[in-house]
Write a protein that holds these residues in place. Structure first.
Motif, PDB file in Angstrom:
ATOM      1  N   PHE A  26       0.855  -1.176   0.000  1.00 26.95           N
ATOM      2  CA  PHE A  26       0.000   0.000   0.000  1.00 26.95           C
ATOM      3  C   PHE A  26       0.893   1.228   0.000  1.00 26.95           C
ATOM      4  CE2 PHE A  26      -3.058  -2.828   2.517  1.00 26.95           C
ATOM      5  CZ  PHE A  26      -3.691  -3.232   1.355  1.00 26.95           C
ATOM      6  N   VAL A  27       0.556   2.167  -0.871  1.00 29.94           N
ATOM      7  CA  VAL A  27       1.316   3.402  -0.906  1.00 29.94           C
ATOM      8  C   VAL A  27       0.342   4.547  -0.688  1.00 29.94           C
ATOM      9  CG1 VAL A  27       2.912   2.365  -2.529  1.00 29.94           C
ATOM     10  CG2 VAL A  27       1.050   3.739  -3.404  1.00 29.94           C
ATOM     11  N   GLY A  28       0.883   5.723  -0.463  1.00 28.37           N
ATOM     12  CA  GLY A  28       0.012   6.868  -0.243  1.00 28.37           C
ATOM     13  C   GLY A  28       0.703   7.869   0.642  1.00 28.37           C
ATOM     14  N   ARG A  29       0.142   9.062   0.671  1.00 25.50           N
ATOM     15  CA  ARG A  29       0.717  10.113   1.513  1.00 25.50           C
ATOM     16  C   ARG A  29       0.686   9.667   2.975  1.00 25.50           C
ATOM     17  NH1 ARG A  29      -2.537  15.319   0.970  1.00 25.50           N
ATOM     18  NH2 ARG A  29      -4.198  13.905   0.378  1.00 25.50           N
ATOM     19  N   PRO A  30       1.527  10.307   3.802  1.00 20.56           N
ATOM     20  CA  PRO A  30       1.465  10.008   5.238  1.00 20.56           C
ATOM     21  C   PRO A  30       0.027  10.158   5.718  1.00 20.56           C
ATOM     22  CG  PRO A  30       3.240  11.555   4.785  1.00 20.56           C
ATOM     23  CD  PRO A  30       2.532  11.320   3.476  1.00 20.56           C
ATOM     24  N   ASN A  31      -0.392   9.294   6.604  1.00 19.90           N
ATOM     25  CA  ASN A  31      -1.717   9.396   7.195  1.00 19.90           C
ATOM     26  C   ASN A  31      -2.842   9.147   6.195  1.00 19.90           C
ATOM     27  OD1 ASN A  31      -3.296   9.624   9.424  1.00 19.90           O
ATOM     28  ND2 ASN A  31      -3.487  11.830   9.347  1.00 19.90           N
ATOM     29  N   ALA A  32      -2.543   8.414   5.098  1.00 22.71           N
ATOM     30  CA  ALA A  32      -3.602   8.119   4.123  1.00 22.71           C
ATOM     31  C   ALA A  32      -4.353   6.861   4.536  1.00 22.71           C
ATOM     32  CB  ALA A  32      -2.998   7.928   2.733  1.00 22.71           C
ATOM     33  N   GLY A  33      -3.925   6.224   5.645  1.00 23.32           N
ATOM     34  CA  GLY A  33      -4.647   5.054   6.133  1.00 23.32           C
ATOM     35  C   GLY A  33      -4.003   3.729   5.748  1.00 23.32           C
ATOM     36  N   LEU A 108      -5.925   6.684  -0.957  1.00 26.07           N
ATOM     37  CA  LEU A 108      -6.259   8.107  -1.066  1.00 26.07           C
ATOM     38  C   LEU A 108      -7.428   8.383  -0.133  1.00 26.07           C
ATOM     39  CD1 LEU A 108      -6.005   7.405  -4.707  1.00 26.07           C
ATOM     40  CD2 LEU A 108      -4.947   9.530  -3.960  1.00 26.07           C
ATOM     41  N   PRO A 109      -7.248   9.250   0.868  1.00 23.32           N
ATOM     42  CA  PRO A 109      -8.345   9.515   1.804  1.00 23.32           C
ATOM     43  C   PRO A 109      -9.503  10.216   1.096  1.00 23.32           C
ATOM     44  CG  PRO A 109      -6.290  10.601   2.511  1.00 23.32           C
ATOM     45  CD  PRO A 109      -6.033  10.011   1.166  1.00 23.32           C
ATOM     46  N   ALA A 110     -10.725   9.775   1.405  1.00 17.53           N
ATOM     47  CA  ALA A 110     -11.919  10.332   0.758  1.00 17.53           C
ATOM     48  C   ALA A 110     -12.149  11.787   1.165  1.00 17.53           C
ATOM     49  CB  ALA A 110     -13.139   9.493   1.135  1.00 17.53           C
ATOM     50  N   ASP A 111     -11.638  12.158   2.350  1.00 13.66           N
ATOM     51  CA  ASP A 111     -11.981  13.475   2.889  1.00 13.66           C
ATOM     52  C   ASP A 111     -10.969  14.560   2.529  1.00 13.66           C
ATOM     53  OD1 ASP A 111      -9.990  12.309   4.420  1.00 13.66           O
ATOM     54  OD2 ASP A 111     -10.608  13.332   6.263  1.00 13.66           O
ATOM     55  N   GLN A 112      -9.987  14.237   1.678  1.00 11.49           N
ATOM     56  CA  GLN A 112      -9.012  15.270   1.289  1.00 11.49           C
ATOM     57  C   GLN A 112      -8.898  15.306  -0.225  1.00 11.49           C
ATOM     58  OE1 GLN A 112      -5.266  14.359   3.285  1.00 11.49           O
ATOM     59  NE2 GLN A 112      -6.419  13.704   5.083  1.00 11.49           N
ATOM     60  N   LYS A 113      -8.958  16.508  -0.779  1.00 12.98           N
ATOM     61  CA  LYS A 113      -8.820  16.652  -2.232  1.00 12.98           C
ATOM     62  C   LYS A 113      -7.438  16.156  -2.659  1.00 12.98           C
ATOM     63  CE  LYS A 113     -12.039  20.051  -4.010  1.00 12.98           C
ATOM     64  NZ  LYS A 113     -13.114  19.354  -3.333  1.00 12.98           N
ATOM     65  N   LEU A 114      -7.337  15.651  -3.901  1.00 12.36           N
ATOM     66  CA  LEU A 114      -6.038  15.195  -4.396  1.00 12.36           C
ATOM     67  C   LEU A 114      -5.059  16.363  -4.390  1.00 12.36           C
ATOM     68  CD1 LEU A 114      -7.032  12.945  -7.433  1.00 12.36           C
ATOM     69  CD2 LEU A 114      -6.737  12.332  -5.047  1.00 12.36           C
ATOM     70  N   VAL A 137      -9.861   4.030  -1.844  1.00 12.05           N
ATOM     71  CA  VAL A 137     -10.313   5.288  -1.261  1.00 12.05           C
ATOM     72  C   VAL A 137     -10.648   5.026   0.203  1.00 12.05           C
ATOM     73  CG1 VAL A 137     -11.832   7.259  -1.574  1.00 12.05           C
ATOM     74  CG2 VAL A 137     -11.257   5.797  -3.519  1.00 12.05           C
ATOM     75  N   THR A 138      -9.820   5.562   1.103  1.00 12.57           N
ATOM     76  CA  THR A 138      -9.961   5.272   2.535  1.00 12.57           C
ATOM     77  C   THR A 138     -10.807   6.342   3.232  1.00 12.57           C
ATOM     78  OG1 THR A 138      -7.930   6.486   3.028  1.00 12.57           O
ATOM     79  CG2 THR A 138      -7.707   4.129   2.612  1.00 12.57           C
ATOM     80  N   LYS A 139     -11.156   6.051   4.468  1.00 11.75           N
ATOM     81  CA  LYS A 139     -11.865   7.009   5.334  1.00 11.75           C
ATOM     82  C   LYS A 139     -13.202   7.456   4.734  1.00 11.75           C
ATOM     83  CE  LYS A 139      -7.372   8.481   6.993  1.00 11.75           C
ATOM     84  NZ  LYS A 139      -6.548   9.463   7.642  1.00 11.75           N
TER      85      LYS A 139
END
Length: 320
Positions: A26-33, A108-114, A137-139
């Motif tokens: 799993f990859v993604g920005r820090p805190n992406a879940g 990719l968190p659902a609550d933050q724009k790309l 799509v997390t959260k």
């Protein structure tokens, strides 16, 4: 890791005896879940969850056992623009890992724009041609259906702009088991045919010492993250069963060093009259006993390793 794909004319009926096994990360920005997702899939706390980047320092693997498939989760550190030697080394580890796994899940968190961070990662992913990529799509529990729909469209578009296609786009909330098992259902067919790679019952193949070090590090970071975000490394020097103990009352002696970068940080970690260190010891001992299933005597020492993040010799000694 090249692999043969089955001819498309083969019958879609899954053969009951076909077992698949492989690696996903799993990859993604820090805190992406990412870690939360790993833990939800494996069902046990294996990766260190933290709201700060760079806390998952080691390749922690969680293993998902299913009747038809075995999924080995490789937890890479986050990809980021490196500022230190440690940063560059982590990025190399990331790229190598991505090229070697069978599936990449981009969280990719659902609550933050790309944002630019997501685009940076997506661009790197576009360069890894062969590996199927799933957008997760997390959260999703934090947004309404309209916001979720907009995010799904944006994510689809992002791949299009970079000239690749998602194998799947899956909304999940790590709190909901239904979606988590759906995610496992979608990843399984993307794995190569293979017998299980690990024995049933294994949840992680991280050596226990590394996991113990991670648990201590997590407890040490609690409450001082702002003052010492990345300046803590933990090395477990030895883990030995205490001699001459009755068989029904074993005790494991664990000696570990908590390394910080500067003498001024020592007081922060130790706390007034040693109270903070005692708290760290108690907290991590509880987690370690739960992990190893045995009573533990934990001996913790705080040491200064000057500027360890920038020193290749120290980095090697501390296991990076």
């Amino acid at each position: 890791m090249g692999r043969m794909s089955a001819p498309s004319s083969s019958t879609p009926e899954p053969d009951a005896t076909t077992h698949r096994a492989g690696f996903a990360c799993f990859v993604g920005r820090p805190n992406a879940g990412k870690s939360t997702l790993t833990n939800a899939l494996v069902g046990t706390k294996v990766a260190i969850t933290s709201t700060r980047p760079q806390t998952t320092r080691h390749t922690v693997r969680g293993i998902v056992h299913r009747p038809d498939a075995q999924l080995v989760l490789v937890d890479t550190p986050g990809l980021h623009k490196p500022r230190t030697l440690l940063g560059e080394r982590l990025n190399d580890v990331v790229r190598t890992t991505w090229a070697e796994v069978d599936v990449i899940g981009f969280c990719l968190p659902a609550d933050q724009k790309l944002g630019p961070g997501d685009k940076f990662i997506a661009k790197e992913l576009a360069g890894i041609k062969k590996t199927p990529k799933i957008a997760i799509v997390t959260k999703t529990d934090l947004v309404d259906s309209k916001q979720l729909a907009e995010q799904l469209i944006a994510i689809d578009r992002l791949a299009g702009e970079l000239g690749f296609e998602w194998a799947e786009i899956v909304p999940v909330s790590a709190v909901g088991d239904k979606q988590i098992s759906l995610l496992a259902d979608l990843i399984a067919p993307l794995l190569p045919e293979s017998p299980p790679l690990y024995p049933e019952g294994d949840l992680t193949d991280e050596p226990e010492m590394v996991m113990v070090a991670e648990l201590i590090r997590e407890a040490a970071l609690e409450g001082v993250r702002d003052e010492l975000p990345h300046s803590i490394a933990v090395v477990v020097e030895e883990m030995l069963p205490r001699e001459n103990r009755p068989a029904d009352r074993p005790l494991l002696d664990i000696h570990a060093n908590v390394y910080i970068e500067r003498p001024s940080q020592k007081g922060i970690i130790i706390g007034p009259k040693g109270s903070r260190l005692k708290e760290v010891g108690m907290k991590s001992r509880k987690h370690i006993e739960a992990l190893l299933g045995t009573p533990v005597f934990l001996d913790l020492h705080v040491k200064v390793a000057k500027d360890w993040q920038r020193d290749p010799k120290q980095l090697r000694k501390l296991g990076f």
